[in-house]
Design a protein around this motif. Structure first.
Motif, mmCIF file in Angstrom:
data_model
loop_
_atom_site.group_PDB
_atom_site.id
_atom_site.type_symbol
_atom_site.label_atom_id
_atom_site.label_comp_id
_atom_site.label_asym_id
_atom_site.label_seq_id
_atom_site.Cartn_x
_atom_site.Cartn_y
_atom_site.Cartn_z
ATOM 1 N N ALA A 33 5.201 -26.973 -16.864
ATOM 2 C CA ALA A 33 6.110 -27.975 -17.431
ATOM 3 C C ALA A 33 7.579 -27.667 -17.152
ATOM 4 O O ALA A 33 8.438 -28.532 -17.349
ATOM 5 C CB ALA A 33 5.885 -28.091 -18.936
ATOM 6 N N ILE A 34 7.872 -26.462 -16.707
ATOM 7 C CA ILE A 34 9.256 -26.088 -16.393
ATOM 8 C C ILE A 34 9.535 -26.488 -14.953
ATOM 9 O O ILE A 34 8.958 -25.938 -14.018
ATOM 10 C CB ILE A 34 9.462 -24.576 -16.618
ATOM 11 C CG1 ILE A 34 9.173 -24.224 -18.086
ATOM 12 C CG2 ILE A 34 10.878 -24.160 -16.237
ATOM 13 C CD1 ILE A 34 9.082 -22.742 -18.368
ATOM 14 N N THR A 35 10.429 -27.443 -14.783
ATOM 15 C CA THR A 35 10.566 -28.095 -13.473
ATOM 16 C C THR A 35 11.103 -27.175 -12.389
ATOM 17 O O THR A 35 10.666 -27.243 -11.234
ATOM 18 C CB THR A 35 11.459 -29.340 -13.592
ATOM 19 O OG1 THR A 35 12.699 -28.976 -14.208
ATOM 20 C CG2 THR A 35 10.786 -30.408 -14.435
ATOM 21 N N VAL A 36 12.071 -26.328 -12.748
ATOM 22 C CA VAL A 36 12.623 -25.386 -11.758
ATOM 23 C C VAL A 36 12.603 -23.992 -12.378
ATOM 24 O O VAL A 36 13.604 -23.519 -12.936
ATOM 25 C CB VAL A 36 14.060 -25.763 -11.343
ATOM 26 C CG1 VAL A 36 14.539 -24.857 -10.201
ATOM 27 C CG2 VAL A 36 14.145 -27.217 -10.913
ATOM 28 N N PRO A 37 11.461 -23.309 -12.336
ATOM 29 C CA PRO A 37 11.346 -21.994 -12.980
ATOM 30 C C PRO A 37 12.398 -20.983 -12.526
ATOM 31 O O PRO A 37 12.777 -20.095 -13.292
ATOM 32 C CB PRO A 37 9.939 -21.536 -12.598
ATOM 33 C CG PRO A 37 9.197 -22.785 -12.289
ATOM 34 C CD PRO A 37 10.208 -23.712 -11.693
ATOM 35 N N ALA A 38 12.890 -21.129 -11.305
ATOM 36 C CA ALA A 38 13.872 -20.176 -10.787
ATOM 37 C C ALA A 38 15.137 -20.142 -11.629
ATOM 38 O O ALA A 38 15.851 -19.129 -11.646
ATOM 39 C CB ALA A 38 14.217 -20.511 -9.338
#
Length: 334
Positions: A141-146
């Motif tokens: 669910a986290i769109t841009v984990p970076a």
């Protein structure tokens, strides 16, 4: 005297804030000053101890239905209590749970919202989960984990369970059958392999990775630091300074037993009080025999509301806490 009221919630009957206020009322009636310091160990109630919610977001609940999840964002710090997005309480308990389908997506959506607001510090509090998905729902669910690599990302745990043991130890209390527990354990192993391939992180080797059905491990794969929940709360609320400034400490929780001295609020407060040579008294709903050895070791006295007030001690909690605290303070003055 200056009294420090450093207490946990009495589950189901009084919040930590209500208990601390009851002790403060006892101090007022007996002529003492009180510092109210509601505490938590990283599980349910931690958000309240860290300032309380100041916003809500509609997210996907543990079984897919939308829920309005309360959380906190203040001066760049987000505090997320996973139980309010992915908790067992949201679906009415274990008897209404689908342990295979239950997901941490909602918790991930809150983390994503915090990142979108520009958070530079995120604290995720675990405990009370409906899930055993290894945190995969949240991770996806986290769109841009970076983006999480650029923030201070902390996870408050109150257990040290291994990632692969999460189902075996906790899934039954979430409604899982023996067959489902075996399936969930196999699925956790597959999720660990996925994290190893995608993030080059072995979540099976970190203490506490199995907290909240493996959510801790999933967040660890994204770069989170797993810390004892009590330590995070203590740092945030300035517990060490409060202990230094007080004369005596009154702590408490709903049920005091042997496990209360393994990273939980009362045991941790008692240990810190002993280190700083402060008198500590625990006011608890019930005091189990398994706590007695620990109380003696730490030189802590305790009042059982059930023994002192009968059934009222477990229902009229704040009134009984106030009376018990007042009686103990008066006895010290005698």
């Amino acid at each position: 005297m200056r009294v420090l009221a450093a207490v946990d919630k009495f589950r189901g009957t009084a919040t930590a804030h209500e208990v601390a206020r009851a002790i403060a009322d006892a101090c007022w009636t007996t002529g003492h000053e009180c510092i109210e310091l509601p505490m938590a160990d990283g599980g349910e109630g931690t958000l309240a101890a860290l300032g309380g919610a100041n916003r809500t977001l509609q997210v996907q609940g543990p079984l897919g239905a939308p829920v309005e999840a309360a959380w906190r964002f203040h001066r760049g710090t987000a505090v997320i209590e996973m139980a309010l997005a992915s908790g067992l309480q949201l679906i009415g308990g274990a008897e209404h749970n689908d342990v295979i389908a239950a997901s941490t997506i909602g918790t991930g959506q809150l983390i994503d919202a915090a990142l979108n607001l520009g958070a530079d510090r995120i604290i995720v509090c675990l405990g009370g989960s409906a899930t055993t998905d290894g945190g995969l729902g949240a991770v996806q669910a986290i769109t841009v984990p970076a983006r999480l690599k650029r923030v201070e990302f902390l996870v408050a745990c109150d257990v040290t369970t291994n990632f692969l043991d999460a189902a075996e130890i906790f899934a039954a209390q979430k409604g899982a059958t023996a067959t489902q527990i075996k399936f969930l354990t196999t699925r956790l192993a597959g999720t660990a392999d996925l994290y190893r391939q995608r993030f080059n992180v072995d979540v099976t080797r970190v203490a506490g990775g199995g907290a909240a059905g493996g959510l801790a491990g999933g967040l660890f794969a994204l770069g989170a630091t797993l810390l004892p929940g009590f330590d995070i709360v203590a740092e945030e609320v300035g517990l060490d300074e409060a202990i230094e400034s007080c004369d005596v400490i009154i702590t408490g929780e709903g049920r005091l037993d042997g496990t209360s001295f393994d990273g939980k609020v009362v045991g941790s407060i008692a240990a810190l009080g002993k280190q700083q040579r402060k008198t500590v008294h625990a006011v608890c709903g019930d005091v189990h025999a398994s706590a007695q050895t620990h109380l003696k070791r730490l030189s802590v006295s305790a009042t059982s509301l059930r023994e002192t007030f009968g059934d009222d001690g477990l229902t009229a909690t704040t009134r009984c806490v106030e009376q018990a605290a007042a009686q103990w303070l008066a006895a010290r003055e005698a």
